[in-house]
Motif scaffolding. Structure first.
Motif, PDB file in Angstrom:
ATOM      1  N   GLU A 150       0.808  -1.223   0.000  1.00  0.00           N
ATOM      2  CA  GLU A 150       0.000   0.000   0.000  1.00  0.00           C
ATOM      3  C   GLU A 150       0.839   1.270   0.000  1.00  0.00           C
ATOM      4  OE1 GLU A 150      -3.310   0.140  -0.352  1.00  0.00           O
ATOM      5  OE2 GLU A 150      -3.361  -2.039  -0.487  1.00  0.00           O
ATOM      6  N   THR A 151       2.090   1.164   0.437  1.00  0.00           N
ATOM      7  CA  THR A 151       2.888   2.395   0.606  1.00  0.00           C
ATOM      8  C   THR A 151       4.190   2.398  -0.193  1.00  0.00           C
ATOM      9  OG1 THR A 151       4.065   1.408   2.465  1.00  0.00           O
ATOM     10  CG2 THR A 151       2.090   2.698   3.001  1.00  0.00           C
ATOM     11  N   GLY A 152       4.650   1.208  -0.586  1.00  0.00           N
ATOM     12  CA  GLY A 152       5.957   1.090  -1.238  1.00  0.00           C
ATOM     13  C   GLY A 152       7.107   1.096  -0.235  1.00  0.00           C
ATOM     14  N   ILE A 153       6.777   1.214   1.035  1.00  0.00           N
ATOM     15  CA  ILE A 153       7.826   1.266   2.077  1.00  0.00           C
ATOM     16  C   ILE A 153       8.103  -0.144   2.590  1.00  0.00           C
ATOM     17  CG2 ILE A 153       8.355   2.130   4.415  1.00  0.00           C
ATOM     18  CD1 ILE A 153       6.379   4.477   3.795  1.00  0.00           C
ATOM     19  N   THR A 154       9.391  -0.452   2.827  1.00  0.00           N
ATOM     20  CA  THR A 154       9.718  -1.702   3.512  1.00  0.00           C
ATOM     21  C   THR A 154       9.831  -1.368   5.002  1.00  0.00           C
ATOM     22  OG1 THR A 154      10.841  -2.526   1.573  1.00  0.00           O
ATOM     23  CG2 THR A 154      11.383  -3.610   3.661  1.00  0.00           C
ATOM     24  N   PHE A 155       8.947  -1.939   5.781  1.00  0.00           N
ATOM     25  CA  PHE A 155       8.885  -1.608   7.216  1.00  0.00           C
ATOM     26  C   PHE A 155       9.791  -2.533   8.017  1.00  0.00           C
ATOM     27  CE2 PHE A 155       5.012   0.051   5.421  1.00  0.00           C
ATOM     28  CZ  PHE A 155       4.830   1.256   6.083  1.00  0.00           C
ATOM     29  N   THR A 156      10.289  -2.030   9.143  1.00  0.00           N
ATOM     30  CA  THR A 156      11.038  -2.883  10.062  1.00  0.00           C
ATOM     31  C   THR A 156      10.014  -3.539  10.980  1.00  0.00           C
ATOM     32  OG1 THR A 156      12.813  -1.296   9.935  1.00  0.00           O
ATOM     33  CG2 THR A 156      12.956  -2.886  11.739  1.00  0.00           C
ATOM     34  N   LYS A 157       9.895  -4.867  10.841  1.00  0.00           N
ATOM     35  CA  LYS A 157       8.856  -5.591  11.574  1.00  0.00           C
ATOM     36  C   LYS A 157       8.937  -5.357  13.087  1.00  0.00           C
ATOM     37  CE  LYS A 157       9.028  -9.935  10.743  1.00  0.00           C
ATOM     38  NZ  LYS A 157       8.916 -11.363  10.472  1.00  0.00           N
ATOM     39  N   GLU A 158      10.188  -5.302  13.594  1.00  0.00           N
ATOM     40  CA  GLU A 158      10.382  -5.138  15.042  1.00  0.00           C
ATOM     41  C   GLU A 158       9.777  -3.814  15.510  1.00  0.00           C
ATOM     42  OE1 GLU A 158      12.842  -6.044  12.884  1.00  0.00           O
ATOM     43  OE2 GLU A 158      12.629  -8.149  13.499  1.00  0.00           O
ATOM     44  N   ASN A 159       9.954  -2.753  14.696  1.00  0.00           N
ATOM     45  CA  ASN A 159       9.399  -1.447  15.093  1.00  0.00           C
ATOM     46  C   ASN A 159       7.874  -1.466  15.068  1.00  0.00           C
ATOM     47  OD1 ASN A 159      11.978  -0.550  15.319  1.00  0.00           O
ATOM     48  ND2 ASN A 159      12.006   0.597  13.388  1.00  0.00           N
ATOM     49  N   VAL A 160       7.334  -2.144  14.057  1.00  0.00           N
ATOM     50  CA  VAL A 160       5.869  -2.246  13.970  1.00  0.00           C
ATOM     51  C   VAL A 160       5.358  -2.983  15.217  1.00  0.00           C
ATOM     52  CG1 VAL A 160       3.921  -3.174  12.628  1.00  0.00           C
ATOM     53  CG2 VAL A 160       5.909  -2.209  11.434  1.00  0.00           C
ATOM     54  N   LEU A 161       6.078  -4.041  15.595  1.00  0.00           N
ATOM     55  CA  LEU A 161       5.652  -4.819  16.769  1.00  0.00           C
ATOM     56  C   LEU A 161       5.729  -3.979  18.050  1.00  0.00           C
ATOM     57  CD1 LEU A 161       4.737  -7.483  18.039  1.00  0.00           C
ATOM     58  CD2 LEU A 161       7.139  -8.148  18.221  1.00  0.00           C
ATOM     59  N   ILE A 162       6.801  -3.203  18.196  1.00  0.00           N
ATOM     60  CA  ILE A 162       6.937  -2.375  19.412  1.00  0.00           C
ATOM     61  C   ILE A 162       5.749  -1.399  19.507  1.00  0.00           C
ATOM     62  CG2 ILE A 162       8.320  -0.525  20.492  1.00  0.00           C
ATOM     63  CD1 ILE A 162      10.823  -2.052  19.371  1.00  0.00           C
ATOM     64  N   THR A 163       5.421  -0.778  18.384  1.00  0.00           N
ATOM     65  CA  THR A 163       4.287   0.163  18.380  1.00  0.00           C
ATOM     66  C   THR A 163       2.995  -0.570  18.740  1.00  0.00           C
ATOM     67  OG1 THR A 163       5.394   1.332  16.590  1.00  0.00           O
ATOM     68  CG2 THR A 163       3.102   1.908  16.960  1.00  0.00           C
ATOM     69  N   LEU A 164       2.816  -1.740  18.158  1.00  0.00           N
ATOM     70  CA  LEU A 164       1.581  -2.506  18.406  1.00  0.00           C
ATOM     71  C   LEU A 164       1.492  -2.924  19.876  1.00  0.00           C
ATOM     72  CD1 LEU A 164      -0.981  -3.912  17.506  1.00  0.00           C
ATOM     73  CD2 LEU A 164       0.381  -5.588  16.279  1.00  0.00           C
ATOM     74  N   ILE A 165       2.609  -3.340  20.449  1.00  0.00           N
ATOM     75  CA  ILE A 165       2.597  -3.753  21.863  1.00  0.00           C
ATOM     76  C   ILE A 165       2.256  -2.554  22.760  1.00  0.00           C
ATOM     77  CG2 ILE A 165       4.069  -4.534  23.774  1.00  0.00           C
ATOM     78  CD1 ILE A 165       5.396  -6.471  21.802  1.00  0.00           C
ATOM     79  N   THR A 166       2.782  -1.388  22.417  1.00  0.00           N
ATOM     80  CA  THR A 166       2.474  -0.181  23.200  1.00  0.00           C
ATOM     81  C   THR A 166       0.964   0.080  23.184  1.00  0.00           C
ATOM     82  OG1 THR A 166       4.598   0.712  22.528  1.00  0.00           O
ATOM     83  CG2 THR A 166       3.036   2.292  23.447  1.00  0.00           C
ATOM     84  N   HIS A 167       0.368  -0.008  22.007  1.00  0.00           N
ATOM     85  CA  HIS A 167      -1.081   0.230  21.918  1.00  0.00           C
ATOM     86  C   HIS A 167      -1.867  -0.872  22.634  1.00  0.00           C
ATOM     87  CE1 HIS A 167      -0.802   3.801  19.585  1.00  0.00           C
ATOM     88  NE2 HIS A 167      -0.171   3.212  18.574  1.00  0.00           N
TER      89      HIS A 167
END
Ligand code: BTN
Length: 242
Positions: A150-167
């Protein structure tokens, strides 16, 4: 605290299955993550395929008192996923009860399972979030998407997980305090409200609301009916969101 204990597997059958087999020795809040699942599954026992290393796949184990409404935990998790996507610049919709969509394509599936004993409810919340996927099986090729596609960006999975855990931590506090503010978010960003849906018995229904208990409120033949997620499966959704 969610994520204080974090088990990681390169390959496992299913992180939900792992918790079901091992929860007696686990602390509430433990996260079990996999890089690849050989028997990943979703609702209605559908196979959950993954592209090795590209999806974020984990299950969260929570112990919840017996008097709590556990069905709302799916909505809680959906709200956390929604906020995680938003933090990464992606606008999403929540398709009750357990999917998160970008446009009309599925980016995340949530699977809540529970084991109830005399003292408490043992909850397993499995989350499969398509982060960097580029390819999907032919059956879901037109209905699935990923954050990357959807964005063309390659995301760092670990960062996505940290954000998700915070929420998840914040939304779980809201759940335990019965403030349930995440239900407002689920309602405000609902994919289904205002649409016509077909239920598994081929009945057509108009989606009116998601109530304060996280139940779907529909109108069938001019009568209001409410459903919890395990009671109903939506076989079709019609009519575009205005
Ligand atoms: C669905 O869309 O029906 C829910 C999919 C849930 C998939 C996740 S991936 C991590 C966890 N382990 C599983 O086997 N399933 C869930």
């Amino acid at each position: 605290m969610i994520g204080k204990k974090h088990l990681q597997f390169h390959e496992i059958d299913s992180t939900n299955t792992y918790i079901k087999q091992n929860y007696k020795n686990m602390e509430s809040g433990t996260i079990v993550q996999a890089n690849h699942q050989t028997k990943g599954y979703g609702r209605m026992n559908r196979i959950w395929h993954d592209e090795i290393g590209k999806n974020l796949m984990f299950s969260l184990y929570l112990k919840v008192p017996l008097n709590e409404d556990i069905t709302m935990l799916t909505q809680m998790a959906a709200s956390s996923v929604y906020k995680t996507l938003k933090d990464n610049g992606i606008n999403a919709y929540i398709k009750w009860p357990n999917d998160v969509l970008i446009g009309s394509k599925k980016v995340c599936g949530i699977l809540l399972e529970s084991i109830i004993d005399k003292e408490e409810a043992h909850i397993i919340i499995g989350i499969g979030l398509n982060v960097n996927n580029k390819l999907f099986q032919k059956e879901i090729n037109t209905t699935a998407t990923s954050m990357h596609l959807e964005t063309g960006i390659t995301f760092t999975k670990e960062n996505v997980l940290i954000t998700l855990i915070t929420h998840l931590n914040n939304d779980f506090i809201s759940y335990i305090n019965h403030s349930h503010e995440y239900i407002d978010l689920v309602r405000e960003n609902s994919y289904l409200i205002g649409k016509e849906v077909e239920l598994q018995d081929q009945q057509k229904a108009h989606v009116v609301d998601i109530d304060s208990k996280g139940r779907l409120v529909v109108k069938i033949d001019n009568k209001l009916k409410t459903f919890i997620g395990s009671e109903v499966s939506l076989t079709n959704v019609y009519q575009n969101k205005e």
